[in-house]
Every structure is written in C-alpha cells, then in structure tokens.
Scaffold this active site. Structure first.
Site, PDB file in Angstrom:
ATOM      1  CB  SER A 463      -0.960  -0.050   1.195  1.00 52.48           C
ATOM      2  OG  SER A 463      -1.950   0.930   1.108  1.00 52.48           O
ATOM      3  CG  ASP A 474       7.663   5.421 -11.425  1.00 51.68           C
ATOM      4  OD1 ASP A 474       8.239   4.376 -11.782  1.00 51.68           O
ATOM      5  OD2 ASP A 474       6.439   5.477 -11.188  1.00 51.68           O
ATOM      6  CE  LYS A 488      -5.727  -3.451   0.248  1.00 48.44           C
ATOM      7  NZ  LYS A 488      -5.974  -2.016  -0.001  1.00 48.44           N
TER       8      LYS A 488
END
Length: 676
Positions: A463, A474, A488
C-alpha cells in the site's frame, strides 16, 4: 492448509456452528434489506463495474460452495446435484431479498458438519490404528465430492488418525491424545448448538462480493467488532494481529516494539496451536476457536507470562510445534515510530557513513493536524527529524530507508514522505469508480535530502510503502532493494450499515468496499505486480500464499496515462552494475546459501499432498527434520563465532539480518558510483 480440522470454521475465519435440534436457518428481518442495499452499492459504486445477472449468479453459486466446503469433505454428490437448481437464482436472491436458496444450502452444510462432529466424537471412544499403510490426501479441492456417507466417514477417520498422530508425536500417548481431541470436539459441539442465521447470511454475502475482489467484504455485527479489534491493534499484550485461517489462529502482523517482535521467535503466517497461562500452566488448544475467543485467551495483564505453542510458517506436515514464552506488555507508541541510526560500512578502502531509517508504518495524528498543531505526529515529520539528526551527528554520505514488513497506512504520509526527497511533482495517481483520475502531488518545493538514497522492501511491504517506493523508482531518485512487494493497489471505504440504512441505534455490521485504484506516476499500477526491486533478493515468501497475486479474484494489473513529471536521474546503468556486484557477493555469502536452501525446502513441503498414517514413520521423519534444523542452526552459530547447542537446549536461531547488511553495502557502492 495441511493441518487441523479443515472444515470446522468458515472460509473467512469465523467458527462455524449449527442451529439447535437441526432446525433450518431462516433470514433475519433486516437481511433482505441489507442484501438489496449492498447489491445496489456494488452495482453502482464499486470500482469494478458489475452487473447483477445470471452470469454473476453462477459465479456466486460456485464461490458459496467453495467457501462452505473448499476441501470437498462435507457435501455429498447428491447434495450438489440438488443445489444445482439454485445456480441461476443467486442474483435474484440479492435483488429481491428472498434469501431462501442461500439459507437452504447452508442448512444442508450445517447438517453435514454436525454429522462429522458426531462421527468423530463417537470414533474417539475407541482405540484407533496409528500404524497403518493408509494414505491421507490433504488436497481434495479438485476432487469430486464423496458419493456416499460411508466414503465420507472413511475420509473423516483418516483425518482423525492424523490429528492423533500429531498429538502423539508431541509426547502424548494415544489415550491422552484422544482425551484432548474429545475436549476439542465437545467444545465444537457446544458451538453447534448456538449457531445464528447471521453466519449463513455473512457467508452468502461474502460469496457474492468475493466474486468481485478480495478486499470487498460484508462483516456481521460480530465480524465488524473483530475487524476493528484487529485494526486498532488491541492485541497489545504480546504485539500481534491475528486472523483465523483453516482453523488456526494465524499471525498476520508482528507489531514493532512488542514482546513478539522483540523475542525474534514469531513471524507472519505462524500458526498458534495452543496457549498456556504462566510458566507452568497447562496448554489449551485453540485450533478451531473463532477470532474473539483466541484474542481473549492470549490477552492478559501487563507483566504476566503467556506461553504459545506455534507451528512456524511453512512448517512441514511432520514438524513439531515450538514453544515460545512471552511476557505481556503494553505496546509503546514510540516503538512503532520511525527509528534512525548511523551505520559505518566499509566499501573498498573507504568507510562510508550511512543513515539508516526504519519505518514500521505510515502513521498520522489527524486530530492534532486538524487542530493546527504544527508538531503533529506523523511519519514524514519523524523522517524529517531523522534527516536533521544525521546532520547533527556530522552528516552521512547516503541514506537507506527500511520498509520491510510495512503494510502501509496514511496516503497523505506516503505523499509527504516522497516530498522530502524531491523538489516538487506528482507522487501517485488515483482513479475512482467513475473513471475520474486525481493526481496527488508533493505539496511544497522543499527538498530536505538530495543525496544517494536506497529503499529496502519485501513481500510484506504494501500500500503506502509501495506508493513511496514506486515514486522514488519512477523519479530515478532511489535504488529499490529487496523483494517484489505485496501488490495491493486498491483503496476501500468502510460503510457502517446502520448509517447507510439510517438506523443509528442498530448494529447491522459494516460493508468494506473497494472504491478506487492507485497508479504510479509512470501510468503503471502496483496492483498484483507490486514494486519490482532494482537489486533483488530471493524471497522465502514466494512459496507461501502471501501477496495480492495469490488472492482469488484480485483486480488485474492495468495502466493509465503517465502523469507529467521530470525524472531526477536515469539509474539504469548504475542499477545494472549494483545488481551484478550484489550477485557476485551473494555467491560467497553463507546466509544467502541458507536462504536459497530454505526456499527450496518450502517448495518441497508445499509439493507434498499426502501422508502415510504410520506413527513410527511420522516420528522418524520428524526426528530427521529436527536434526537437520539443529545442524543448520549450529552451522550459523559457527560462522558467527558462537558455541554449538544441543537438541535439549533452546534452539533459537542466531539473529542475522544479512539482507540489511548487504543492502547497506549496496548503498555504500551507490555512493561510490554517484561520486564518479
């Protein structure tokens, strides 16, 4: 699972009991209304668009039977044939509120379960053959249901003998073992006389929503209470969170700073067989107990002693349970907060000072924040203090953030934490049930730390941990080290049904529904796939059913358009070099060798589907495994310069966190690469 009384609890972990005197189950007055309201909420507001029609009905039907009798050891072929008339009526039951088909199926289920318990209690009155060539099959999920009651009873008898063997192998004679099992089944029998229709309704509703995704759930009033106990970490006595899986109270989380975590002897997916009070109290088996009963048995006053008999996660069929002694204590909030320290790591001919920050969860004091308290407690504020603390200690050359076992928490904190390491820009995207995409960004341009950064994750990082890790990856801001994360990427809202139905004085349980999905700023999702590390370790969790991808009907991975963001750097070249050097170091690392052997052992265990019901062979295999475990423990102790132990001594394995040590080495190498 391969242990215990598979069918004496429901698939969602609640103990199964029956109506007295074999009476049929009937819906309560509010059930029709709740069913229609939940069906409407799913059809109109769930993230996954779902039509309540015959196509869904047949999936609900199969899911319902799977939840009630997954191992195909209760229903008869004739029962299933009779149920087929209801296959395309499940949707009608939801839309009309006429729940008779679901309750009629449950009545047959309850009858069969009652027959199993009665048979077992009767069989326990006589001596059983524990030295046979009979073979017990543990995985019947893909096998047909039994064609006759006599076939079914033959299987129940094999299971009973296996349970007796487990007890006899743990230093009980057969008479004692039969006495223990008799008490266990008599306890179940008491429950069989106190079943409520709420259990049938909860099972059916969760068969319905379970066909859509694994995190949407209806919780009965009692189920809602159990859920909130777990969410509030009420098991503060020993610092664990529990659920019930296949009869066993199973550890879902070990709370940082609690007695369990400090003992080093308890891990996620361990199963608790029995509990004893004090240093000399007798063990009482809690297999088959429901969650609330298990909680009450384990909890106790601070300073008191509790002993647990535990089957470790992934233990073999023949493993002997281990005993763990704990002193109950209050979990101090400080123990669950951010921790930091400076580590000195040798890298080549140099020593590198690395700041290590451990984040157990993403916490946030919303009350203080809403009251404009500038010193409100939060993960990001505490990490900011840690980074400032490094400066006061003379500075560090790099920072590593340890997110292992961090199951998430506040979305706001995942965003704010990311903001400490980037100047500005998006952190995560959210798409709701209507398809609206919201980009959540770093709220300010303040950059607290711009130096070399690594993030350590494992399969239990989920999460908010995945949101932060993905953003750092990224942006090219950090090197991600460890294992593939949980995967998840969905968000749930909790709806108390008394509020939905506008009856505040009632307790109708609650409905947890998936309403949105998170996406990385590059447009991909962490759903199912998790975050893939740049520098990886093999995972012992790969052989266990842990992670979103192992869950039935988990939402699929997909992508949306990337957000507008500017990567801080391109790490591909550096990452490949770090991974290559890491792999070379691991070839000569003995702990890495042990880990790979452990993983192969788990795979071998999970491949075993049957067992010969011969106590002598069973005990021989158990002794061989214990000798092997002792040998491996002493090999580890020798490498650490510790004296060997014997089988009669406490066999606690030496605490070696080579993953952290190696990850710090990767961080030191990253510093060197960036300097060049």
């Amino acid at each position: 699972m391969l242990y215990g009384l598979w069918t004496l609890s429901s698939a969602n972990g609640q103990a199964i009991t029956l109506m007295p005197n074999g009476e049929d189950f009937e819906p309560l007055p509010q059930h029709a209304t709740i069913a229609k309201v939940i069906a409407d909420m799913v059809a109109n507001y769930h993230y996954k668009k779902t039509r309540i029609d015959d196509s869904l009905s047949t999936r609900i039907f199969d899911m319902y039977l799977d939840r009630l009798d997954k191992s195909h050891t209760l229903f008869l072929t004739s029962d299933i044939k009779g149920f087929e008339t209801y296959r395309f009526q499940m949707d009608d039951a939801l839309l009309s509120g006429n729940l008779s088909p679901a309750f009629e199926i449950y009545t047959v289920y309850a009858k069969r379960l009652n027959e199993q318990v009665d048979y077992t209690l009767s069989a326990l009155k006589t001596t059983q053959n524990l030295f046979s060539t009979d073979v017990l099959d543990f995985t019947r999920e893909q096998m047909p249901w039994f064609g006759s009651a006599s076939e079914e009873e033959a299987y129940w008898n094999k299971r009973l003998r296996y349970e007796l063997m487990l007890l006899c192998a743990n230093k009980k004679n057969e008479k004692e073992a039969r006495g223990i099992l008799t008490k266990r089944y008599e306890k179940f029998k008491v429950k069989l006389e106190n079943q409520k229709s709420e259990n049938a309704f909860e099972q059916f509703m969760n068969a319905f929503v379970g066909t859509i995704d694994p995190h949407t759930a209806y919780l009965s009033p009692r189920g809602a209470d159990d859920f909130n106990i777990m969410m509030n970490k009420s098991l503060v006595g020993i610092g664990i969170e529990l659920n019930v899986q296949d009869e066993y109270p199973t550890i879902m989380n070990v709370i940082k700073g609690g007695p369990s975590e400090k003992s080093g002897q308890i891990a996620v997916n361990d199963r608790i067989q029995a509990v004893a009070e004090g240093e000399k109290g007798q063990f009482e088996e809690i297999i088959g107990w429901d969650l609330q009963e298990s909680i009450q048995k384990i909890r106790g006053a601070a300073g008191s002693v509790v002993r647990l008999r535990i089957l470790p996660a992934g233990a073999t069929l023949t493993a002997r349970a281990k005993e763990v002694t704990l002193i109950r204590d209050k979990i101090v909030l400080e123990d669950q907060k951010v921790k930091y320290e400076v580590k000195t790591i040798r890298q080549g001919n140099r020593e590198r000072k690395i700041g290590l920050i451990t984040i157990p969860n993403f916490y946030f004091d919303a009350v203080a924040y809403n009251n404009d308290d500038k010193n409100y407690t939060s993960t990001s504020n505490d990490v900011r203090k840690a980074l400032e603390g490094f400066k006061s200690q003379g500075g560090v050359e790099g920072v590593m953030i340890d997110l292992r076992n961090n199951g998430g928490g506040s979305l706001k904190e995942a965003i704010d934490l990311s903001g400490l390491f980037i100047k500005n820009g998006p952190v995560v995207q959210l798409r709701d049930a209507q398809g609206k995409i919201t980009v959540n960004s770093d709220p300010d341009s303040l950059l607290v730390y711009s130096g070399p950064l690594t993030v350590l994750i494992n399969r239990l990082s989920a999460s908010a941990s995945e949101i932060f890790s993905a953003a750092m990856q990224d942006y090219g801001r950090a090197v991600i080290i460890g294992e593939q994360s949980f995967g998840k990427s969905t968000a749930q809202n909790i709806y108390p049904l008394n509020r939905v139905l506008q009856q505040p004085d009632k307790n109708y349980g609650q409905f947890n529904m998936t309403y949105a999905k998170f996406y990385r700023i590059n447009g991909g999702s962490t759903q199912n796939r998790g975050v893939t590390p740049d520098v990886s370790f093999p995972s012992r969790y790969s052989s266990l059913s842990i992670g979103e991808s192992t869950m039935k009907n988990a939402l699929a991975y997909d992508e949306i358009a990337a957000a507008a963001f500017a990567p801080v750097s391109q790490m591909n070249g550096i990452n490949k070099t770090l991974e290559k050097d890491h792999e070379e170091r691991m070839l000569t690392n003995p702990e890495f060798k042990f880990l790979k052997e452990d993983i192969e052992k788990l795979k071998e265990i999970n491949a075993r589907k049957s067992l010969v019901l011969d106590l002598k062979k069973f005990e021989a295999i158990q002794a061989e495994q214990e000798n092997e475990d002792l040998k491996r423990t002493n090999e580890r102790r020798k490498l650490l310069g510790l004296t060997p132990i014997t089988a009669t001594e406490a066999q606690e394995k030496p605490k070696v966190d080579y993953v952290k040590d190696e990850s710090l080495q990767v961080t030191a190498e990253l510093i060197s690469k960036i300097e060049k």
